[in-house]
Design a protein around this motif. Sequence first.
Motif, PDB file in Angstrom:
ATOM      1  N   PHE A  31      -0.197  13.710 -27.612  1.00  0.00           N
ATOM      2  CA  PHE A  31      -0.057  13.762 -26.156  1.00  0.00           C
ATOM      3  C   PHE A  31       1.421  13.722 -25.797  1.00  0.00           C
ATOM      4  CE2 PHE A  31      -0.392   9.261 -27.281  1.00  0.00           C
ATOM      5  CZ  PHE A  31       0.704   8.710 -26.633  1.00  0.00           C
ATOM      6  N   THR A  32       1.703  14.092 -24.558  1.00  0.00           N
ATOM      7  CA  THR A  32       3.054  14.018 -24.016  1.00  0.00           C
ATOM      8  C   THR A  32       3.022  13.153 -22.761  1.00  0.00           C
ATOM      9  OG1 THR A  32       3.671  16.206 -24.841  1.00  0.00           O
ATOM     10  CG2 THR A  32       4.969  15.323 -23.022  1.00  0.00           C
ATOM     11  N   ILE A  33       3.957  12.222 -22.659  1.00  0.00           N
ATOM     12  CA  ILE A  33       4.066  11.430 -21.434  1.00  0.00           C
ATOM     13  C   ILE A  33       4.777  12.278 -20.387  1.00  0.00           C
ATOM     14  CG2 ILE A  33       5.117   9.409 -20.367  1.00  0.00           C
ATOM     15  CD1 ILE A  33       4.717   7.897 -22.924  1.00  0.00           C
ATOM     16  N   MET A  34       4.089  12.506 -19.275  1.00  0.00           N
ATOM     17  CA  MET A  34       4.616  13.360 -18.217  1.00  0.00           C
ATOM     18  C   MET A  34       5.236  12.576 -17.062  1.00  0.00           C
ATOM     19  SD  MET A  34       3.882  16.324 -19.485  1.00  0.00           S
ATOM     20  CE  MET A  34       4.066  17.459 -18.125  1.00  0.00           C
ATOM     21  N   ASP A  35       4.882  11.290 -16.954  1.00  0.00           N
ATOM     22  CA  ASP A  35       5.380  10.476 -15.851  1.00  0.00           C
ATOM     23  C   ASP A  35       5.388   9.015 -16.274  1.00  0.00           C
ATOM     24  OD1 ASP A  35       6.362   9.959 -13.286  1.00  0.00           O
ATOM     25  OD2 ASP A  35       4.369   9.779 -12.402  1.00  0.00           O
ATOM     26  N   LEU A  36       6.448   8.305 -15.915  1.00  0.00           N
ATOM     27  CA  LEU A  36       6.590   6.877 -16.216  1.00  0.00           C
ATOM     28  C   LEU A  36       6.954   6.138 -14.936  1.00  0.00           C
ATOM     29  CD1 LEU A  36       8.647   6.708 -19.554  1.00  0.00           C
ATOM     30  CD2 LEU A  36       6.425   5.624 -19.166  1.00  0.00           C
ATOM     31  N   GLN A  37       6.266   5.004 -14.689  1.00  0.00           N
ATOM     32  CA  GLN A  37       6.558   4.208 -13.504  1.00  0.00           C
ATOM     33  C   GLN A  37       6.545   2.725 -13.855  1.00  0.00           C
ATOM     34  OE1 GLN A  37       7.470   5.468 -10.578  1.00  0.00           O
ATOM     35  NE2 GLN A  37       7.137   7.601 -11.200  1.00  0.00           N
ATOM     36  N   LEU A  38       7.510   1.995 -13.294  1.00  0.00           N
ATOM     37  CA  LEU A  38       7.639   0.550 -13.520  1.00  0.00           C
ATOM     38  C   LEU A  38       6.745  -0.206 -12.551  1.00  0.00           C
ATOM     39  CD1 LEU A  38       9.290  -1.703 -15.036  1.00  0.00           C
ATOM     40  CD2 LEU A  38      10.894  -1.588 -13.112  1.00  0.00           C
ATOM     41  N   PHE A  79      -1.684  22.069 -18.950  1.00  0.00           N
ATOM     42  CA  PHE A  79      -1.398  22.965 -17.832  1.00  0.00           C
ATOM     43  C   PHE A  79      -1.354  22.227 -16.500  1.00  0.00           C
ATOM     44  CE2 PHE A  79      -3.430  25.527 -21.133  1.00  0.00           C
ATOM     45  CZ  PHE A  79      -2.495  26.545 -21.282  1.00  0.00           C
ATOM     46  N   SER A  80      -1.468  20.902 -16.541  1.00  0.00           N
ATOM     47  CA  SER A  80      -1.499  20.106 -15.310  1.00  0.00           C
ATOM     48  C   SER A  80      -0.162  19.394 -15.095  1.00  0.00           C
ATOM     49  CB  SER A  80      -2.628  19.077 -15.375  1.00  0.00           C
ATOM     50  OG  SER A  80      -2.393  18.141 -16.426  1.00  0.00           O
ATOM     51  N   THR A  81      -0.037  18.737 -13.951  1.00  0.00           N
ATOM     52  CA  THR A  81       1.144  17.920 -13.653  1.00  0.00           C
ATOM     53  C   THR A  81       0.674  16.497 -13.346  1.00  0.00           C
ATOM     54  OG1 THR A  81       1.046  18.639 -11.344  1.00  0.00           O
ATOM     55  CG2 THR A  81       2.557  19.826 -12.803  1.00  0.00           C
ATOM     56  N   PRO A  82       0.281  15.749 -14.385  1.00  0.00           N
ATOM     57  CA  PRO A  82      -0.232  14.393 -14.146  1.00  0.00           C
ATOM     58  C   PRO A  82       0.852  13.462 -13.620  1.00  0.00           C
ATOM     59  CG  PRO A  82       0.037  14.781 -16.499  1.00  0.00           C
ATOM     60  CD  PRO A  82       0.267  16.094 -15.814  1.00  0.00           C
ATOM     61  N   LYS A  83       0.510  12.685 -12.601  1.00  0.00           N
ATOM     62  CA  LYS A  83       1.399  11.701 -12.006  1.00  0.00           C
ATOM     63  C   LYS A  83       0.665  10.362 -11.910  1.00  0.00           C
ATOM     64  CE  LYS A  83       4.728  14.663 -11.161  1.00  0.00           C
ATOM     65  NZ  LYS A  83       6.032  14.584 -11.870  1.00  0.00           N
ATOM     66  N   ILE A  84       1.432   9.290 -11.939  1.00  0.00           N
ATOM     67  CA  ILE A  84       0.826   7.963 -11.855  1.00  0.00           C
ATOM     68  C   ILE A  84       1.747   7.039 -11.070  1.00  0.00           C
ATOM     69  CG2 ILE A  84       1.852   7.063 -14.001  1.00  0.00           C
ATOM     70  CD1 ILE A  84      -0.931   5.768 -14.541  1.00  0.00           C
TER      71      ILE A  84
END
Length: 435
Positions: free
Chosen positions: A309-316, A353-358
């Motif tokens: 997998f690839t981490i697409m978004d990181l949030q603290l 193919f998506s742009t996952p955000k968290i």
Amino acid sequence: MDLLGDIGQADQLTATRAENAVLQQRVKELTARVKVLQIENESLKAEIEMFRKETALPNFSQLALGQQQTGINKNQTAQMAFVKAGDGTYPSTPAIVLNNLHGLSNPLCCSLNADYTILATGGADGVLSLVRWGSVYTSSAEETVRSAARYSLGTPVMCVAFSMVAKNIVAAACMDGNVYLVDSKAAAAEPQSNDNVVVLPKPHNKYVKSLAWSCHEPTLATASANGSIHIYKITPPTAFEPTMNVQFVTSLHWNDPVETCLFLPNHRFICHVRGTPFLQYFNENTFEPEKQVNLNADSSGNHDYHVSFTIMDLQLSPNQQYLAAATDANRNIILNLEGGIVRNLYGHTADGFSTPKIIWANDSYVVSNTQDQAALCVWDVASSQLVERLTIPHTQPIRALCSSGQNFIVTTSFDKQTCLWMSQHDTSGDSCMDT
């Protein structure tokens, strides 16, 4: 002949019985050995448990230095942070909907300023929009959209981020690799003037995928699809020096795209590079490499270097103890600041193919988009359970999210709507009337 045959059979029977006796004796010996090993194993377990208890006690040097901790120590507190489930409070009410902030174009990104009164959005129309969303409560949503300050940056704005230190400064990164800074305070005086826009030196030669501001000083990191990260020091304008100053510090380089980056409260900088199983750690002051954490490590300490997998978004997290990571493999991850996996969250859809955000709704709940529908997915981190899918008011998949970390989030969608969500206990807008 019959007599000889009978004697032969008797001898064979005697030999068989003797062999059986030997085998039975061997079985008895092995059974006894197994019992001994079982006893030794239980003894070892007891010793290990005693050793664990002893190592949990403060040692003499800690006592001598007055560092003895009572009750649960700090590490135990961190590990127990998600034992108790959330209380059911998270943003679930679409309190405000702003239509067509970018006209007929899709909004692609969003960010809130330090006091959450200004919302920045970037669109496929190449425009950075700054809107005081609280004016909805004194006028209307349509008038709020019309009064937004807009800056034409030429190419689609891929990501925006407000500094929490230089509180009025917002960074906007574009598809052409350029990154711009805008003083939102000056935007109130001259909302349509590009004189407020500062172009950062040394643009990337591919589009920017992530922006990150330090939580200690106005330092900005820009991560690109070309595998590079640029670091800048920003000096905000003052009454004595009205011009914003930008200093290029250094660059970091890889062969593959840098999907996301983040500054940590412990003076570290981290990033994830596509095609690697690592979370990369750097010293925030020198940007020298410190370590890389293999995200495929299992509980026994073994490592698998396959990239799954690839981490697409990181949030603290709001309490600054954990990280939420959105991946392109139908999986969200909660990690501690050292890169250890605390929880795995499933139930949504996200592929390459998506742009996952968290984002963090608060310290107990995280929220993510999902590729397959116009829904907002909410997880209780303690139980790892998907507790709700919010499907109103958006009619198309959600492209971007941002959060105050205090039960107030923003979503932008391909339906050209920007929605501000609040918890059911905080939808009056009273806290926003002064905006």
